[in-house]
Design a protein around this motif. Structure first.
Motif, PDB file in Angstrom:
ATOM      1  N   TYR A   1      -9.739   5.815   6.421  1.00 42.29           N
ATOM      2  CA  TYR A   1     -10.712   4.746   5.705  1.00 42.29           C
ATOM      3  C   TYR A   1     -11.846   4.358   6.695  1.00 42.29           C
ATOM      4  O   TYR A   1     -11.839   4.804   7.891  1.00 42.29           O
TER       5      TYR A   1
ATOM      6  N   ALA B   1       0.776  -1.099  -0.001  1.00 46.71           N
ATOM      7  CA  ALA B   1      -0.092   0.009  -0.191  1.00 46.71           C
ATOM      8  C   ALA B   1       0.848   1.295  -0.083  1.00 46.71           C
ATOM      9  O   ALA B   1       1.854   1.114   0.692  1.00 46.71           O
TER      10      ALA B   1
ATOM     11  N   THR C   1     -10.296   0.567  -5.485  1.00 50.54           N
ATOM     12  CA  THR C   1     -10.774  -0.164  -4.112  1.00 50.54           C
ATOM     13  C   THR C   1     -11.705  -1.126  -4.826  1.00 50.54           C
ATOM     14  O   THR C   1     -12.633  -0.887  -5.667  1.00 50.54           O
TER      15      THR C   1
ATOM     16  N   HIS D   1     -14.029  -1.332   5.789  1.00 53.41           N
ATOM     17  CA  HIS D   1     -12.782  -1.214   4.957  1.00 53.41           C
ATOM     18  C   HIS D   1     -11.808  -2.470   5.536  1.00 53.41           C
ATOM     19  O   HIS D   1     -11.670  -2.670   6.647  1.00 53.41           O
TER      20      HIS D   1
ATOM     21  N   GLU E   1      -7.958  -4.719   4.212  1.00 54.12           N
ATOM     22  CA  GLU E   1      -7.016  -4.424   3.219  1.00 54.12           C
ATOM     23  C   GLU E   1      -6.552  -6.048   3.061  1.00 54.12           C
ATOM     24  O   GLU E   1      -6.459  -6.646   3.944  1.00 54.12           O
TER      25      GLU E   1
ATOM     26  N   LYS F   1      -4.245  -4.332  -1.179  1.00 52.27           N
ATOM     27  CA  LYS F   1      -5.401  -3.906  -1.788  1.00 52.27           C
ATOM     28  C   LYS F   1      -6.675  -3.578  -0.830  1.00 52.27           C
ATOM     29  O   LYS F   1      -6.930  -4.272   0.068  1.00 52.27           O
ATOM     30  N   HIS F   2      -7.058  -2.408  -1.274  1.00 51.32           N
ATOM     31  CA  HIS F   2      -8.494  -1.901  -0.276  1.00 51.32           C
ATOM     32  C   HIS F   2      -9.611  -2.656  -0.864  1.00 51.32           C
ATOM     33  O   HIS F   2      -9.929  -2.706  -2.065  1.00 51.32           O
TER      34      HIS F   2
END
Length: 504
Positions: free
Chosen positions: A32, A23, A390, A69, A71, A75-76
């Protein structure tokens, strides 16, 4: 799934730190949406459950709020558990959030990426959606009413003759409808190869498109690891399944081309479209013929399993909750009597059966997480940052099991829709915005007719054990992009022998 963790270990051991997405580092970390605390590198990957993840996401929403949210290896991921958020991000902000994630396993290695479900939202995808809407949308659907009714009769005759094989009869009916519409193909009386092909391919599609199912989607560099390396099972699966995907696209389409070349009449979506072009370069990506082929596959694959999965949930619900079956049969008898079968036009006069269909769609969600979307731009929602790229997942199961919208959501109760405050599940179950299922009207119509005619002729009873005790099945569903009840027992018997002549 042991193979998953074996592959994951290989990925971490062989791919190397350089190949793992990291990230972006910010001097001031963006704010987030809330979510569980991630680990370094892996993020929240270890916390995503292998079975029914939609239930876990819904449970997390109680602690972190409706938008969660995550991770996953840099990647979100944003999970949406409430309809208002999905409506905002998928519909109102559709231009920014209508892309699909690039799934290496499903798209590159197996070959499902040519279908509408996984296409980028470009001109080809818009053209395919337009063609499907023109073929089976609200205005066009009436021309297929005789076909739907005839194939439903085929299903009812199968149910009469071998009720224990009700699932096979459902698959045949759904396959017969969509194969005729898409390719002008009449299914064989038994063991039709294209019906089996669609069901097999859809099972693989369901597995390869589930978020986090294959580590190669998280660590794309894994695709370059030789298949002989121990633990790389996904490559062996991809080699096998890619042949299936190729057949799914080519086999029924070649049937249409052969018919046209031989001058055999073929009234279908594919034939009508092919007759308007001069060259059939259907293996050239982006060509007009290839778009027609991809659209036909989307019709063929999408419509069949949606109907079958919903009908499996219907049989399970009637086995667990027989009282609603009795209520539906009373309504059917009062409206149409015993001398004919319900038709599509009877729907407006059968409000309880209509509510029954809605509750089947809500209770046994066909696509619990849909297919993920991807954001094309940096965005902000409710004060939280959503970075470009995202992966946004609509937890459709969570929305349809929201206690605030649907009290006692785990209970099957068609009368909940007497309360106008409980939304129509059709708003959720067929997807959102520009990626909503364009064949939803066909699915809805087929499900209603199958349910109404089944209950007009048959009663679904509980099976009994060796001591004569009723077996009440559990409401358990398989994990996949497309979900359906796990195997269960029921006993399907004719209501009155005199009615069965109606299906001959």
């Amino acid at each position: 799934m042991d193979y998953y963790y074996t592959n994951l270990a290989v990925a971490l051991g062989l791919a190397g730190a350089a190949s793992i997405p990291v990230a972006q580092t910010y001097l001031f970390k963006p704010k987030y949406h809330p979510g569980p605390t991630p680990l370094p590198i892996l993020g929240n990957l270890h916390q995503i459950p292998r079975e029914t993840p939609w239930k876990t996401y819904k449970e997390w929403s109680k602690a972190y709020g409706p938008c969660i949210h995550l991770e996953v290896a840099g990647k979100h991921v944003l999970i949406l558990n409430e309809y208002k958020d999905a409506e905002e991000l998928f519909s109102k902000r559709g231009p920014s959030n209508s892309e699909r994630p690039h799934l290496v396993m499903a798209s590159d290695l197996v070959g499902f990426g040519r279908g509408l479900a996984l296409l980028p939202y470009d001109q080809d995808a818009r053209e395919a959606r337009k063609l499907i809407h023109l073929t089976v949308g609200t205005k066009a659907l009436s021309s297929y009413t005789p076909l739907i009714e005839n194939e439903t009769l085929r299903y009812l005759r199968g149910l009469r003759d071998t009720p224990e094989a009700f699932l096979d009869h459902l698959k045949y009916s759904a396959g017969g409808i969509i194969l005729k519409i898409a390719y002008g193909y009449d299914v064989e009386p038994k063991n039709d190869p294209l019906v089996f092909l669609a069901n097999d391919a859809l099972d693989k599609f369901s597995r390869t498109t589930l978020l986090g199912e294959f580590p190669v989607d998280i660590f794309p560099s894994m695709r370059y690891i030789p298949s002989w390396v121990p633990g790389i099972q996904f490559k062996k699966l991809a080699e096998e399944w890619s042949q299936l995907a190729t057949q799914l696209f080519d086999r029924p389409f070649n049937y249409v081309k052969d018919q046209l070349k031989q001058g055999i009449p073929n009234d279908s979506f594919s034939s009508r479209q092919l007759e308007n072009i001069t060259e059939w370069n259907d293996n050239v990506i982006g060509s007009r013929a290839e778009v027609i082929k991809a659209t036909a596959v989307s019709l063929y694959a999408g419509a069949s399993d949606t109907t079958v999965s919903a009908m499996r949930s219907f049989f399970l619900a009637m086995t667990i909750y027989p009282e609603f079956q009795v209520m539906a049969q009373k309504e059917i008898d009062s409206v149409i009597g015993a001398n004919r079968l319900p038709t599509i036009n009877d729907r407006r006069d059968m409000p309880f059966c209509d509510r029954l269909v809605k509750e089947v769609l809500r209770w046994g969600v066909v696509g619990p997480l849909g297919i993920p979307h991807v954001s094309k731009v940096d965005d902000e929602y409710n004060g939280y940052f959503i970075p470009k790229g995202t992966i946004i997942v609509g937890n459709i199961w969570g929305m349809l099991h929201d206690e605030k919208q649907y009290p006692d959501p785990d209970l099957f109760n068609p009368d909940r829709f007497l309360d106008s405050d409980q939304p129509d599940p059709s708003l959720y179950v067929f997807g959102f915005g520009r990626r909503a299922c364009p064949g939803s009207h066909l699915a809805h119509t087929s499900i209603f007719l199958s349910i109404a005619q089944t209950l007009a002729l048959f009663t679904i009873k509980r099976a009994r054990d060796e001591k004569g005790n009723e077996i009440i099945p559990e409401a358990e569903f398989v994990t996949g992009t497309i979900s359906h009840p796990k195997p269960f027992q029921c006993n399907i018997v004719p209501r009155e022998e005199m009615r069965l002549h109606l299906i001959d």
